[in-house]
Design a protein around this motif. Structure first.
Motif, PDB file in Angstrom:
ATOM      1  N   LEU A   1      29.174  18.867  13.781  1.00 15.64           N
ATOM      2  CA  LEU A   1      30.371  19.099  14.716  1.00 15.64           C
ATOM      3  C   LEU A   1      30.265  19.741  16.097  1.00 15.64           C
ATOM      4  N   THR A   2      28.543  20.382  16.208  1.00 20.26           N
ATOM      5  CA  THR A   2      28.313  21.178  17.374  1.00 20.26           C
ATOM      6  C   THR A   2      27.571  20.228  18.123  1.00 20.26           C
TER       7      THR A   2
ATOM      8  N   GLU B   1      38.885  14.949  13.848  1.00 18.95           N
ATOM      9  CA  GLU B   1      37.381  15.233  15.082  1.00 18.95           C
ATOM     10  C   GLU B   1      37.219  13.485  15.089  1.00 18.95           C
TER      11      GLU B   1
ATOM     12  N   TYR C   1      39.649  12.343  17.435  1.00 25.56           N
ATOM     13  CA  TYR C   1      38.844  12.569  18.792  1.00 25.56           C
ATOM     14  C   TYR C   1      37.996  11.864  19.254  1.00 25.56           C
TER      15      TYR C   1
ATOM     16  N   LYS D   1      25.907  25.901  18.961  1.00 23.72           N
ATOM     17  CA  LYS D   1      27.360  26.000  19.126  1.00 23.72           C
ATOM     18  C   LYS D   1      28.072  26.988  19.692  1.00 23.72           C
TER      19      LYS D   1
ATOM     20  N   ALA E   1      30.024  17.542  19.832  1.00 21.78           N
ATOM     21  CA  ALA E   1      30.808  18.091  20.890  1.00 21.78           C
ATOM     22  C   ALA E   1      29.992  18.780  21.637  1.00 21.78           C
TER      23      ALA E   1
ATOM     24  N   ASN F   1      27.417  26.233  23.867  1.00 22.79           N
ATOM     25  CA  ASN F   1      28.807  24.772  23.984  1.00 22.79           C
ATOM     26  C   ASN F   1      29.463  25.918  24.827  1.00 22.79           C
ATOM     27  N   HIS F   2      29.979  26.153  24.333  1.00 18.52           N
ATOM     28  CA  HIS F   2      30.975  27.184  24.420  1.00 18.52           C
ATOM     29  C   HIS F   2      30.184  28.410  25.433  1.00 18.52           C
TER      30      HIS F   2
ATOM     31  N   TYR G   1      28.937  11.076  20.431  1.00 15.55           N
ATOM     32  CA  TYR G   1      30.885  11.382  19.361  1.00 15.55           C
ATOM     33  C   TYR G   1      30.820  11.204  18.731  1.00 15.55           C
TER      34      TYR G   1
ATOM     35  N   GLU H   1      31.141  25.250  27.888  1.00 18.21           N
ATOM     36  CA  GLU H   1      32.424  25.122  29.180  1.00 18.21           C
ATOM     37  C   GLU H   1      33.460  26.334  29.759  1.00 18.21           C
TER      38      GLU H   1
ATOM     39  N   PHE I   1      29.839  14.814  23.396  1.00 16.66           N
ATOM     40  CA  PHE I   1      31.161  15.090  23.836  1.00 16.66           C
ATOM     41  C   PHE I   1      31.834  15.788  26.179  1.00 16.66           C
ATOM     42  N   TRP I   2      30.889  16.973  26.113  1.00 16.35           N
ATOM     43  CA  TRP I   2      30.844  17.667  27.187  1.00 16.35           C
ATOM     44  C   TRP I   2      30.113  17.166  28.142  1.00 16.35           C
TER      45      TRP I   2
END
Length: 696
Positions: A325-326, A374, A377, A282, A329, A285-286, A354, A289, A332-333
């Motif tokens: 979740l991670t 989620e 999304y 995670k 994500a 991921n941040h 995703y 971003e 997705f990214w």
């Protein structure tokens, strides 16, 4: 402080540095409180201090590394104090065993420096004098510092280690400050960055080489601090990132990102639990971003690494919520990055993965609202790619799944503004695809529902600018449906209300490019409606303002194709209005200029339609004075419409296609198009007249 293994125990942001010296039989150690007055201290160019063991060692030592070249000095050993005296804790200055509390004291002094721009000890003191003050716990007062920060500094710099707050308490306080006025955000963010270093570095420097019982305790403490560091990384690269993004200062996180990456690199995945793997994935991921927002290509590699860690977590625990979740994500990214590059075929598998993770997540706990969102999304992400590829029916199915989920959540929480706002976005997606499919009745119903919800939200909080902006956007969609189904008066009313909101927002924030652009686009639509109804003066004034505004926006962020297309579309409609007002001579240069500028543009449906309309109108303007040129431009318009890959459903575009087909002698096809236009409710006496004259 040096451990018995010879490792530096404190941090390298002014607290400690390595000194390369030759070995000696003599030891160096720190002053004790009793020996402080007789100890000699000298500093090198970095203000690092060395203490000789007795007066016999009190020779004059060099003050720079250059002076030290070729000379023999004492090698530091376990128990020796070394560091920058300005930021030493009392126990560090006295050479005592250090704990995290020592670093928190030093951090308090760094925090004081950040908010005062002044050292915590008077200027002009020798290193010896500073170290003696540090040993007694003395420092200058933190003047002219905001009350909350001053209070935190006071607590962090308590003389007794037990009286100082923990890193968790300091973090919580700084998190609170992030929500304070913007002038505090940057300094509080830097302070958090330093605290991250304190926590993460302690993970590496804890001395676990003790007896078994002590080792177990230390290991547990290290694991706890590691979790603290990871949680802080998550906060800084997650919540704090969003705050800094709004003030344009993501650069503050650059060093944090480097250290976070180094921290993740140091971990052995085989020794981490599934939850630990997910937490560190995670963080990646941040960080990805942040890099993606900065336009840094390193983002892709970060997301791929996150995907690998999260995948390992799922291999061990296939239904681990955080891992799902991670993992989702990261997909997705990666997919979003490809989508932004126009690589929809490559993006789609990531978005489907995703969506799959979201579906599995919702099965783990069907009552968890976060997991259900989620899932929604995920379906929306897939739908967006399908919509871009022209697979509108499949896209609509995915959007409707998302809408059902969000509708259920909103119905269960009618007072939850966030849930209502999420619902409006889902409604808009469904309505937009229905509009593209030509299902105008269903689209109108959805847009009316969206507008009503936005009005209700604004009634709760009239000052919420984001809701105002979204209400204006919803009005634009609804007005377009009304205009294209023959309700010109209803469309004009909505456009004018939309324009009022957009002007207010544009004045409120002149730097918001989107809000400035929206004013220009809405002015164009109103001008077209006025030109159609024969309101010449209003139409020309609105076109003039629209052209001026879109040019200013394009100057602020040049080389954005969508802004160029906006400008060209305004010019085409302006030229069409001039043509209808009998000013064809002024219109011809506009159409020709648009065709010249768009000749080398990146081919896409919007550009093809724009060029088709420009060519059609130029041909109409040339028909009487230059028939040969007119014929060439009608043929160009025909070719541009043929290049459009998705179905054309909007009546005003079908209007242009009908005219082109008539001019090219394709009467039967033109009649089919006219029947489609009639079925929408869109009416045009001019089209009916052209049809009768051509025998369609």
């Amino acid at each position: 402080m040096l451990t018995k293994k010879g490792d530096v125990k404190v941090l390298d942001f002014g607290l400690a540095r390595w000194l390369t010296v030759r070995s000696s039989s003599k030891r160096l150690r720190a002053v004790s409180s009793a020996e402080a007055e007789s100890a000699l201290a000298i500093a090198d160019d970095a203000n690092n201090v060395w203490f000789p063991v007795d007066d016999s060692s009190a020779t004059v030592l060099p003050r720079t590394r250059k002076e030290a070249a070729g000379k023999h000095f004492h090698r530091t050993e376990a128990g020796v104090t070394m560091g920058t005296p300005l930021y030493m804790s009392p126990e560090q200055a006295r050479g005592e065993e250090l704990t995290v509390a020592s670093d928190m004291y030093s951090y308090g002094l760094v925090l004081q420096f950040l908010f005062t721009a002044a050292d915590p000890h008077p200027s002009g003191l020798t290193a010896r004098e500073v170290i003696l003050r540090a040993a007694r716990g003395e420092k200058v007062a933190a003047d002219n510092v905001p009350g909350d920060i001053a209070s935190l500094i006071t607590r962090l710099t308590q003389y007794a280690p037990a009286d100082r707050p923990t890193a968790i308490e300091a973090t919580a306080r700084l998190k609170f400050l992030i929500d304070r006025p913007r002038r505090l955000v940057r300094r509080a963010a830097i302070a958090l960055a330093v605290l991250l270093v304190v926590l993460a570095s302690w993970r590496y420097t804890s001395d676990l080489a003790r007896e078994r019982t002590a080792a177990v305790t230390a290991r547990a403490e290290a694991e706890s601090r590691r979790a603290q560091a990871e949680n802080l990384i998550e906060f800084m690269l997650g919540d704090l990132r969003k705050k800094l993004d709004t003030v344009g200062r993501l650069d503050i996180l650059d060093d944090v990102g480097v250290r976070a990456l180094a921290y993740v690199d140091s971990l052995d995945p085989s020794k981490l639990s599934a939850s630990d793997l997910a937490r560190n994935a995670k963080a990646l991921n941040h960080l990805g971003e942040v890099r993606q927002t900065q336009g840094n290509n390193a983002a892709t590699a970060l997301f791929e690494r996150s995907l690998k860690l999260a995948g390992e977590a799922l291999r061990r625990e296939p239904r681990n919520p955080e891992a799902l979740l991670t993992h989702g994500a990261a997909h997705f990214w990666l997919g979003n990055g490809l989508r932004l590059q126009g690589r929809n075929d490559d993006a789609l598998p990531h978005m489907r993965a995703y969506m799959k993770d979201g579906d599995l997540l919702s099965e783990v706990n069907p009552e968890n609202e976060k997991y259900q969102l989620e899932r929604a999304y995920g379906h929306t992400a897939v739908a967006q790619i399908l919509e871009a590829k022209g697979a509108l029916r499949e896209a609509l199915d995915r959007y409707e799944t998302s809408l059902r989920i969000k509708s259920r959540i909103a119905e269960e929480s009618p007072a939850d503004n966030d849930a209502q706002a999420e619902l409006t976005r889902a409604i808009n997606k469904v309505g937009a695809v229905e509009y593209k499919l030509g299902e105008f009745r269903d689209a109108r119903a959805n847009f009316e529902r969206e507008v009503a919800i936005h009005r209700a939200l604004l009634a709760r909080d009239p000052k919420q600018t984001q809701w105002k902006s979204r209400l204006a956007t919803a009005m634009a969609y609804l007005a377009n449906v009304r205009y294209n189904t023959g309700d010109t008066a209803g469309a004009a009313t909505l456009w004018n209300e939309e324009l009022t909101i957009e002007r207010e927002l544009a004045v409120r924030d002149p730097t918001n490019v989107d809000w400035q652009r929206n004013v220009a686009v809405t002015l164009r639509r109103i001008a077209v409606a006025n030109a159609t109804s024969g309101n010449r003066e209003s139409a020309l004034a609105q076109f003039a303002e629209a052209r001026q505004r879109i040019s200013r926006v394009a100057d602020i962020i040049p080389k954005r194709e969508y802004l160029a297309i906006d400008r060209w579309a305004i010019d085409v409609d302006y030229g069409r209005a001039l043509l209808s007002f009998g000013a064809g001579g002024r219109a011809i240069p506009l159409f020709a200029h648009v065709l010249d500028e768009t000749a080398t543009g990146t081919p896409n449906d919007r550009l093809h339609v724009l060029r088709a309309r420009a060519a059609l109108n130029l041909a109409d303007a040339q028909a009487k004075t230059d028939p040969r040129a007119a014929e060439q431009n009608w043929r160009l318009a025909e070719n541009e419409f043929a290049a459009v890959t998705t179905a054309i459903t909007e009546p005003y575009l079908l209007d242009s296609l009908f005219r082109v087909l008539l001019h090219r002698g394709r009467i039967a096809e033109a009649k089919q198009i006219l029947n489609r236009i009639r079925s929408t409710g869109y009416s045009s006496a001019e089209l009916e007249k052209l049809c009768n004259e051509s025998g369609c």
